[in-house]
Design a protein around this motif. Structure first.
Motif, PDB file in Angstrom:
ATOM      1  N   GLN A  56       0.734  -1.183   0.008  1.00  0.00           N
ATOM      2  CA  GLN A  56       0.069  -0.052   0.053  1.00  0.00           C
ATOM      3  C   GLN A  56       0.775   1.376  -0.188  1.00  0.00           C
ATOM      4  O   GLN A  56       0.606   2.201  -0.707  1.00  0.00           O
ATOM      5  CB  GLN A  56      -1.092   0.013   1.135  1.00  0.00           C
ATOM      6  N   ALA A  57       1.880   1.297   0.829  1.00  0.00           N
ATOM      7  CA  ALA A  57       2.890   2.418   0.707  1.00  0.00           C
ATOM      8  C   ALA A  57       3.593   2.641  -0.519  1.00  0.00           C
ATOM      9  O   ALA A  57       3.767   3.524  -1.124  1.00  0.00           O
ATOM     10  CB  ALA A  57       3.655   2.263   2.061  1.00  0.00           C
ATOM     11  N   LEU A  97      10.892   2.868   2.143  1.00  0.00           N
ATOM     12  CA  LEU A  97      10.767   3.754   0.839  1.00  0.00           C
ATOM     13  C   LEU A  97      11.412   5.097   1.071  1.00  0.00           C
ATOM     14  O   LEU A  97      11.354   5.786   0.142  1.00  0.00           O
ATOM     15  CB  LEU A  97       9.466   3.891   0.262  1.00  0.00           C
ATOM     16  N   LYS A  98      11.688   5.446   2.488  1.00  0.00           N
ATOM     17  CA  LYS A  98      12.240   6.847   2.862  1.00  0.00           C
ATOM     18  C   LYS A  98      13.855   6.840   1.616  1.00  0.00           C
ATOM     19  O   LYS A  98      14.441   5.951   1.860  1.00  0.00           O
ATOM     20  CB  LYS A  98      12.578   6.838   4.156  1.00  0.00           C
TER      21      LYS A  98
END
Length: 100
Positions: A56-57, A97-98
Motif C-alpha cells: 500500500q505504501a 521507501l524513505k
C-alpha cells in the motif's frame, strides 16, 4: 477503496487484479498504473499483513510520483521494490521507501 473494488468492471475476473485496480484508483493513480500493478508480481498473489502494508505504501509512493515515472516500466519498479522488501525481511533487515 471499497467503492472502487465494488465498481470494478465485470470483465475483471481475477479478484487480485480487482483489488490492485481498486487500490491504485483509491490512491489517485491512473489506469496505466493499475495495469502495471496487475501485470507485476502484485497481480499474482497477496502477501501477509506486513507485506500488504508495504505494498500500500509503495503504491501510494508510485501514484504520487506517476508523472515522474512516465518513461519507466512501473511494473518492473514494483517488482524490484517488492523483491527488495522481501529480501530485507528474509535477512532481518528493514526496507523502507524513505529516501527512495
Amino acid at each position: 477503496m471499497a467503492v472502487e473494488f465494488v465498481n470494478t468492471t465485470n470483465d475483471i475476473t481475477n479478484p487480485t487484479h480487482a483489488l490492485r485496480i481498486a487500490q491504485v484508483a483509491s490512491l489517485g493513480g491512473s489506469e496505466k498504473m493499475a495495469i502495471a500493478a496487475c501485470v507485476s508480481i502484485l497481480g499474482t498473489s497477496l502477501g501477509d499483513m506486513e507485506e500488504e502494508r508495504f505494498t500500500q505504501a509503495m503504491l501510494l509512493w508510485m501514484c504520487t510520483r506517476e508523472e515522474e515515472l512516465d518513461n519507466v516500466n512501473t511494473g518492473a519498479v514494483m517488482n524490484h521494490l517488492l523483491a527488495s522488501f522481501r529480501t530485507g525481511q528474509q535477512n532481518g533487515e528493514p526496507f523502507s521507501l524513505k529516501g527512495k
